[in-house]
Enzyme design. Structure first.
Site, PDB file in Angstrom:
ATOM      1  N   ASN A 109      -7.598 -34.312  -9.037  1.00  0.00           N
ATOM      2  CA  ASN A 109      -8.923 -33.838  -8.643  1.00  0.00           C
ATOM      3  C   ASN A 109      -9.053 -33.746  -7.123  1.00  0.00           C
ATOM      4  OD1 ASN A 109      -9.260 -33.966 -11.358  1.00  0.00           O
ATOM      5  ND2 ASN A 109     -10.584 -35.778 -11.323  1.00  0.00           N
ATOM      6  N   HIS A 126      -3.377 -32.863  -5.385  1.00  0.00           N
ATOM      7  CA  HIS A 126      -3.754 -31.468  -5.140  1.00  0.00           C
ATOM      8  C   HIS A 126      -4.661 -31.303  -3.924  1.00  0.00           C
ATOM      9  CE1 HIS A 126      -2.884 -30.738  -9.687  1.00  0.00           C
ATOM     10  NE2 HIS A 126      -1.795 -30.780  -8.981  1.00  0.00           N
ATOM     11  N   CYS A 155     -10.241 -23.677  13.659  1.00  0.00           N
ATOM     12  CA  CYS A 155      -9.734 -25.030  13.941  1.00  0.00           C
ATOM     13  C   CYS A 155     -10.326 -25.521  15.259  1.00  0.00           C
ATOM     14  CB  CYS A 155      -8.216 -24.994  14.034  1.00  0.00           C
ATOM     15  SG  CYS A 155      -7.502 -26.520  14.667  1.00  0.00           S
ATOM     16  N   CYS A 158      -7.257 -25.862  18.003  1.00  0.00           N
ATOM     17  CA  CYS A 158      -6.522 -24.732  18.599  1.00  0.00           C
ATOM     18  C   CYS A 158      -7.193 -23.385  18.365  1.00  0.00           C
ATOM     19  CB  CYS A 158      -5.105 -24.710  18.030  1.00  0.00           C
ATOM     20  SG  CYS A 158      -5.035 -24.049  16.352  1.00  0.00           S
ATOM     21  N   SER A 197      -5.382 -32.131 -19.176  1.00  0.00           N
ATOM     22  CA  SER A 197      -4.822 -31.356 -20.294  1.00  0.00           C
ATOM     23  C   SER A 197      -3.298 -31.454 -20.291  1.00  0.00           C
ATOM     24  CB  SER A 197      -5.261 -29.899 -20.167  1.00  0.00           C
ATOM     25  OG  SER A 197      -4.880 -29.392 -18.894  1.00  0.00           O
ATOM     26  N   ASN A 221      -9.007 -39.092 -23.725  1.00  0.00           N
ATOM     27  CA  ASN A 221      -9.372 -37.679 -23.731  1.00  0.00           C
ATOM     28  C   ASN A 221     -10.087 -37.377 -25.051  1.00  0.00           C
ATOM     29  OD1 ASN A 221      -9.267 -34.759 -23.792  1.00  0.00           O
ATOM     30  ND2 ASN A 221      -7.581 -34.865 -22.327  1.00  0.00           N
TER      31      ASN A 221
HETATM   32  N1  APR Z   1     -13.534 -37.521 -20.527  1.00  0.00           N
HETATM   33  C1  APR Z   1     -12.170 -37.413 -20.588  1.00  0.00           C
HETATM   34  N2  APR Z   1     -11.525 -36.220 -20.702  1.00  0.00           N
HETATM   35  C2  APR Z   1     -12.291 -35.101 -20.775  1.00  0.00           C
HETATM   36  C3  APR Z   1     -13.702 -35.150 -20.731  1.00  0.00           C
HETATM   37  C4  APR Z   1     -14.327 -36.421 -20.593  1.00  0.00           C
HETATM   38  N3  APR Z   1     -15.647 -36.567 -20.527  1.00  0.00           N
HETATM   39  N4  APR Z   1     -14.181 -33.875 -20.831  1.00  0.00           N
HETATM   40  C5  APR Z   1     -13.076 -33.060 -20.928  1.00  0.00           C
HETATM   41  N5  APR Z   1     -11.952 -33.802 -20.907  1.00  0.00           N
HETATM   42  C6  APR Z   1     -10.550 -33.357 -20.978  1.00  0.00           C
HETATM   43  C7  APR Z   1     -10.329 -32.031 -21.692  1.00  0.00           C
HETATM   44  O1  APR Z   1     -10.192 -32.229 -23.088  1.00  0.00           O
HETATM   45  C8  APR Z   1      -9.035 -31.549 -21.047  1.00  0.00           C
HETATM   46  O2  APR Z   1      -7.904 -32.052 -21.768  1.00  0.00           O
HETATM   47  O3  APR Z   1     -10.129 -33.141 -19.659  1.00  0.00           O
HETATM   48  C9  APR Z   1      -9.071 -32.188 -19.652  1.00  0.00           C
HETATM   49  C10 APR Z   1      -9.315 -31.215 -18.513  1.00  0.00           C
HETATM   50  O4  APR Z   1      -8.208 -30.360 -18.449  1.00  0.00           O
HETATM   51  P1  APR Z   1      -8.103 -29.263 -17.271  1.00  0.00           P
HETATM   52  O5  APR Z   1      -9.374 -28.567 -17.137  1.00  0.00           O
HETATM   53  O6  APR Z   1      -6.875 -28.481 -17.555  1.00  0.00           O
HETATM   54  O7  APR Z   1      -7.927 -30.146 -15.951  1.00  0.00           O
HETATM   55  P2  APR Z   1      -6.607 -30.805 -15.334  1.00  0.00           P
HETATM   56  O8  APR Z   1      -5.703 -31.306 -16.384  1.00  0.00           O
HETATM   57  O9  APR Z   1      -7.050 -31.759 -14.317  1.00  0.00           O
HETATM   58  O10 APR Z   1      -5.934 -29.533 -14.609  1.00  0.00           O
HETATM   59  C11 APR Z   1      -4.820 -29.750 -13.820  1.00  0.00           C
HETATM   60  O11 APR Z   1      -4.854 -27.519 -12.978  1.00  0.00           O
HETATM   61  O12 APR Z   1      -6.290 -25.955 -12.451  1.00  0.00           O
HETATM   62  C12 APR Z   1      -5.406 -26.772 -11.917  1.00  0.00           C
HETATM   63  O13 APR Z   1      -5.385 -27.739  -9.795  1.00  0.00           O
HETATM   64  C13 APR Z   1      -6.125 -27.703 -10.971  1.00  0.00           C
HETATM   65  O14 APR Z   1      -5.922 -30.076 -10.809  1.00  0.00           O
HETATM   66  C14 APR Z   1      -6.064 -29.017 -11.715  1.00  0.00           C
HETATM   67  C15 APR Z   1      -4.841 -28.866 -12.593  1.00  0.00           C
END
Ligand code: APR
Length: 249
Positions: A109, A126, A155, A158, A197, A221
């Site tokens: 995040n 990230h 910046c 610079c 995810s 999750n």
């Molecule tokens: N508590 C826990 N998990 C949750 C909740 C909750 N309240 N709500 C949703 N989720 C889960 C979803 O089921 C999903 O599996 O959080 C996950 C979010 O997945 P993504 O949106 O793909 O986020 P993330 O895994 O952090 O993405 C990775 O991808 O887009 C790039 O740079 C961006 O850091 C990000 C990276």
């Protein structure tokens, strides 16, 4: 009479949670969902901006093609984030950090909510939406106070163009961030994977490294992910509801 807080997870988890010394927490967008921050993929949808999938607007290619458009997207997201607050999931993790000899927190995040909840030494895989980085001198600029309107910010050192200090699609992770996270994963006894995810690499490899090193891996999750089958335990639910109950007897 208020119902007693029930605990979540197995006796094994309660034992490991009580006795571990080295703990790793890996988080994704889902940990901030209950703070009102949209996830990228959960629930089967993907974020779109002005008709562009976020993988396009948040890409190295777009940075070259249209830097003002990238800033507009990140200004919009920073605007959304200004009013959000950490939720009980962020707070639980910050409290855990005081409970363990060694707890490392690795996040995908860029919202800074872990730090806002009091977590220290957060490994930001990230980057952060609250920082800009100069194309020319590489200097970092805090953005929280910086008024950003339509123009690309300059910046202060610079005068070069700043870019968001965020890892965009097609870019490498910040130097050393993955290595530090992998080191912690290879060394921990307990690893929590919360709200991701688990489809974006190399971040998704961190819990795999912990598992291969013999750590007890726990996923939190509401949905199953490609990682679920590899975990020792899967706690299906929202992080803000589940985390405060972990370890409670
Ligand atoms: N508590 C826990 N998990 C949750 C909740 C909750 N309240 N709500 C949703 N989720 C889960 C979803 O089921 C999903 O599996 O959080 C996950 C979010 O997945 P993504 O949106 O793909 O986020 P993330 O895994 O952090 O993405 C990775 O991808 O887009 C790039 O740079 C961006 O850091 C990000 C990276």
């Amino acid at each position: 009479m208020q119902a007693a807080a029930h605990s979540v997870g197995s006796q094994k988890l309660r034992d490991v949670f009580a006795n571990a010394e080295k703990v790793l927490v890996v988080t994704g967008a889902g940990v901030s969902a209950e703070s009102g921050v949209p996830t990228f993929r959960g629930g089967g949808n993907t974020a779109v901006w002005k008709g562009m999938p976020f993988e396009v607007i948040s890409s190295a290619g777009m940075l070259q093609r249209d830097l003002p458009a990238v800033w507009e997207w990140f200004n919009y997201r920073r605007g959304l984030l200004r009013s959000v607050k950490p939720n009980p999931a962020h707070q639980a993790i910050a409290e855990w950090q005081n409970q363990y000899k060694h707890l490392s927190l690795v996040t995908q995040n860029i919202d800074g909510l872990h730090q806002a909840a009091g977590s220290r030494n957060v490994i930001e895989l990230h980057g952060s939406i609250w920082r800009g980085r100069c194309f020319d001198c590489g200097g970092l600029q805090a953005l929280r106070e910086l008024r950003i309107d339509d123009d690309v910010p300059a910046c202060p050192s610079c005068g070069g163009h700043l870019r968001p200090d965020v890892v965009l699609f097609g870019e490498m992770l910040p130097a050393g961030a993955f290595e530090r996270a992998a080191q912690e994963a290879g060394d921990c006894e307990l690893c929590f994977v919360i709200g991701t995810s688990a489809v974006v690499y190399p971040a998704a490899a961190i819990p795999e490294i912990a598992r291969a090193a013999g750590a007890y891996v726990v996923e939190v999750n509401p949905e199953l992910t490609p990682l679920s089958g590899l975990c020792d335990e899967v706690l299906t639910g929202k992080a803000g509801e589940v985390l405060p109950l972990i370890g409670k007897s």
